[in-house]
Enzyme design. Structure first.
Site: not given
Ligand SMILES: Cc1ncc(C[n+]2csc(CCOP(=O)(O)OP(=O)(O)O)c2C)c(N)n1
Ligand SMILES: [Mg+2]
Length: 350
Positions: A247, A251, A260
């Site tokens: 990435r 985010h 980080y």
């Molecule tokens: C069930 C749940 N727990 C926590 C969150 C908060 N949250 C939003 S994005 C994220 C990280 C997800 O990372 P990844 O699966 O690697 O996807 P990326 O954003 O990198 O595409 C989190 C923990 C959420 N949206 N849903």
């Protein structure tokens, strides 16, 4: 037993065109990547102007989205996460609709049956069982369609991912589990997310074959997904694709990654970002001229200008929407609550 080959599959660097793809396909892939890139870059500007809320940037994820979706037929279902918010554009969902979604406007929702694209999923991994169930349903009905579900590296730590993957494995559901491994779940790196050597290893436990692919190589992603789709259609069940990238953007627009992120790695990855890499490939093959590139970019920019105009022309939604569609038979108190809300809003400037 299903086994994972840890090396990443790559195609672009070899200057070979995958079997079955003609020059028109290669240009179409380019057009689609430019459309998504333009959507993404305009959205960040649009956010900075305060015209949309938090936005999940997908810059350098376009190869994963375009390459995989190109291997699908229109009858196949797409289950996007917020990172693939604009993937519906590739199925004809207007850009104004997706912009409205990010504006929190009701015009941002569509009937999934119109496009075979499910709603954008924000809770991590909760759409994996939905996609597995839909795929199994297609199989039960004897239809040839399959489903693809997109989720991130972090999602592979969620219960819903494991439930969905297990279900798809046991039922031999025609499902493509597409893991966008961009190295981060917000500020948590993959190394702190999982002790597995690769995320594709997780599929082994569910009896699902897995492949790892360079997520910035649109043709490698296409090939891997086409194989998974062929397996799904021929009764071979689910496939797990781990598309690996890094990435390079925050985010989301609300995130500051500077405490980080590995800045040197970001610079390195930016230099080999997926659209530029594909452009160089097309130029080496003599397929892309400056004129063609300019006209493709111009068309995408125009699409976005019109979409922003259309999204902003939407009248504000009526507040009654807060109460609509919550209950089949709304409680009587809702009437009084709505009247009170209108009274309060009329008393304020909003
Ligand atoms: C069930 C749940 N727990 C926590 C969150 C908060 N949250 C939003 S994005 C994220 C990280 C997800 O990372 P990844 O699966 O690697 O996807 P990326 O954003 O990198 O595409 C989190 C923990 C959420 N949206 N849903
Ligand atoms: Mg991630």
């Amino acid at each position: 037993m299903a086994q994972v080959v840890p090396e990443l599959r790559r195609v672009l660097d070899d200057d070979v065109v995958p079997l079955g793809l003609g020059e028109e396909d290669l240009v179409e892939l380019y057009r689609r990547m430019v459309l998504l890139r333009t959507y993404d870059e305009r959205s960040v500007v649009y956010h900075r102007q305060g015209r949309i809320g938090t936005y999940a940037i997908f810059w350098n994820h376009e190869a994963m989205q375009v390459g995989s979706a190109y291997a699908l037929a229109d009858e196949d279902w797409i289950f996007p996460s917020y990172r693939e918010s604009a993937i519906g554009l590739l199925r004809g969902i207007p850009a104004a609709t997706v912009l409205s979604w990010w504006r929190g406007h009701p015009a941002g929702w569509w009937n999934p049956l119109d496009y075979n694209v499910a709603s954008i999923c924000v809770p991590i991994a909760t759409h994996v069982p939905h996609a597995a169930g839909l795929a199994w349903g297609k199989k039960l009905r004897g239809e040839s369609a399959c489903a693809i579900v997109y989720f991130g590296d972090g999602a592979t730590s969620e219960g819903a991912f494991h439930e969905g993957a297990n279900f798809a494995g046991v039922m031999r559901a025609p499902l493509v589990l597409f893991c966008n491994n961009n190295g981060w779940a917000i500020s948590t790196p993959v190394s702190e997310q999982s002790a597995a050597e690769t995320l594709a290893d997780k599929a082994v436990g569910y009896g699902i074959p897995a492949v790892r692919v360079d997520g910035t190589d649109v043709l490698a992603v296409f090939e891997a997904t086409r194989e998974a789709v062929e397996r799904a259609r021929s009764g071979g069940g689910a496939t797990f694709i781990e598309a690996v990238s890094y990435r390079v953007e925050p985010h989301a627009t609300a995130d500051d990654p500077s405490p980080y992120i590995d800045r040197e790695r970001v610079e390195e990855e930016r230099r080999r970002e997926c659209l530029g890499r594909y452009e160089s490939f097309l130029r080496r093959l003599g397929i892309l001229s400056d004129e063609l590139a300019e006209s493709v970019r111009g068309a995408a920019a125009q699409t976005m200008r019109e979409a922003i105009g259309a999204a902003e022309a939407e009248p504000p939604p009526d507040v009654a929407l807060i109460f609509d569609r919550t209950f089949a038979e709304p409680p009587e108190s809702f009437g009084a609550d709505l009247a009170e809300l209108r009274r309060v809003l009329e008393g304020s400037d909003g």
